[in-house]
Design an enzyme around this catalytic site. Structure first.
Site, mmCIF file in Angstrom:
data_model
loop_
_atom_site.group_PDB
_atom_site.id
_atom_site.type_symbol
_atom_site.label_atom_id
_atom_site.label_comp_id
_atom_site.label_asym_id
_atom_site.label_seq_id
_atom_site.Cartn_x
_atom_site.Cartn_y
_atom_site.Cartn_z
ATOM 1 N N SER A 182 -61.222 -41.805 -1.856
ATOM 2 C CA SER A 182 -60.438 -41.864 -0.628
ATOM 3 C C SER A 182 -58.966 -41.752 -0.996
ATOM 4 O O SER A 182 -58.607 -41.764 -2.183
ATOM 5 C CB SER A 182 -60.688 -43.178 0.129
ATOM 6 O OG SER A 182 -59.846 -44.210 -0.345
ATOM 7 N N TYR A 229 -58.873 -51.959 -4.886
ATOM 8 C CA TYR A 229 -59.564 -50.890 -4.156
ATOM 9 C C TYR A 229 -59.073 -49.527 -4.637
ATOM 10 O O TYR A 229 -59.871 -48.609 -4.860
ATOM 11 C CB TYR A 229 -59.321 -51.040 -2.655
ATOM 12 C CG TYR A 229 -59.984 -49.960 -1.831
ATOM 13 C CD1 TYR A 229 -61.366 -49.867 -1.748
ATOM 14 C CD2 TYR A 229 -59.216 -49.031 -1.134
ATOM 15 C CE1 TYR A 229 -61.977 -48.878 -0.991
ATOM 16 C CE2 TYR A 229 -59.814 -48.036 -0.361
ATOM 17 C CZ TYR A 229 -61.199 -47.963 -0.301
ATOM 18 O OH TYR A 229 -61.796 -46.974 0.448
#
Length: 328
Positions: A166, A191
């Protein structure tokens, strides 16, 4: 063929699809009859729509799940009760090994593997021997899964492995000096590191797998509201500009059907035959990030996420941590 000759360029191909294309649109006309596929996290959000598209094209799909009965219920309610469900917890290496063993006992080949499952910005948690949970789940679990399923991928002759990264990759490179955040936890950097790992994994797997006809891709699905946001309070999402105070999601966010499109495109598009090791977005190969652009945070791929040396180093570290390496 030399190594550099097999490297796909990180540039648009002109796929004809785009930001708002759906999984059903990109798979239209593609026949997957007789093909086998695995989609991790294939019973919610993007994963469910990915499974729906693959099944519509004739693929036999297996969905690994932590909550097996829940997954079966969701898939049946979606009209996908022909999909196989098997237990798998990506945060537990022994669970990954058990899933792979059982899958290989029943399947000689695996044509498509989509590493879709993930956790995002979760509270600090340690799993296994003390690994940071986002890295361990999003990357190491999938790393072990792919390596253990390698015999079936190689036997397929032209398999594809798609890993969901992402734009979160832009938040952090791999912190090779402190991958487990022993020096202090930051949920967004953790993340970011995990999503960079997903992208780099595709780079190195593609290099290693080409000789067996296995190609690998990383994809950014786009901004979508799914269960991935379960750890985020509404106030944080409002502050980030993802939604307004009334909870209305900002323009440009995708539906799950649109969010699944790039994964499905990477897994099935004839345009990608003979290509791999690239980061994709909006149903095309992404361009390198233009750091002068006001959209640099949301578009393109940063150099650290497609760096071939970092990809090799990450693979070596991952092999050392898990004790698994199909190419050793």
């Amino acid at each position: 063929m030399g190594e550099e000759a097999t490297q796909t360029q990180q540039h648009h191909l002109g796929s004809g699809f785009g930001h708002y294309s759906t999984a059903a649109e990109v798979i239209s006309g593609i026949d997957l009859s007789g093909k086998s596929a695995i989609v991790t996290g294939g019973y919610s959000g993007l994963g469910l729509e990915t499974v729906r598209a693959l099944v519509s094209a004739g693929a036999q799909v297996t969905v690994p799940a932590r909550r097996v009965e829940h997954a079966r219920s969701v898939l049946a309610e979606a009209g996908l009760d022909g999909v196989s469900v098997a237990p798998l917890d990506l945060a537990d290496q022994e669970s990954v090994k058990a899933f792979a063993k059982h899958y290989l006992a029943d399947h000689h080949t695996l044509d498509i593997l989509i590493n879709n499952a993930a956790i995002m910005a979760s509270p600090e948690q340690r799993v296994g021997p003390g690994w940071e949970a986002q890295f361990a789940t999003n990357h190491l679990g999938h790393y072990t899964l792919v390596n253990l399923l390698w015999p079936a991928l190689a036997a397929a002759g032209s398999a594809r492995v798609v890993s969901l990264s992402s734009t979160g990759h832009k938040l952090s490179p791999i912190r090779f000096d402190d991958m487990d955040f022993a020096g202090g936890y930051d949920k967004w950097k953790a993340y970011g590191q995990a999503k960079t790992a997903n992208a780099l994994f595709a780079v190195e797997l593609d290099r290693l797998g080409q000789a067996s006809g296995v190609r690998a891709f990383a994809v950014h699905p786009g901004g979508i509201m799914t269960e991935l946001q379960r750890h985020l309070p509404k106030e944080e999402m409002v502050a980030a500009g993802w939604m307004d105070a009334e909870g209305t999601v900002r323009e440009g966010f995708k539906t799950p059907e649109q969010g699944a499109a790039t994964s499905v495109w990477a897994a099935t598009s004839p345009l990608l035959a003979g290509k791999g090791g690239v980061y994709c977005e909006d149903c095309d190969v992404a361009e390198p990030t233009d750091h002068q652009s006001p959209l640099a945070r949301y578009q393109g791929v940063d150099a650290h996420a497609v760096d071939r040396d970092a990809a090799r180093t990450l693979w070596e570290r991952s092999a050392g941590l898990t004790g698994v390496n199909a190419f050793a």
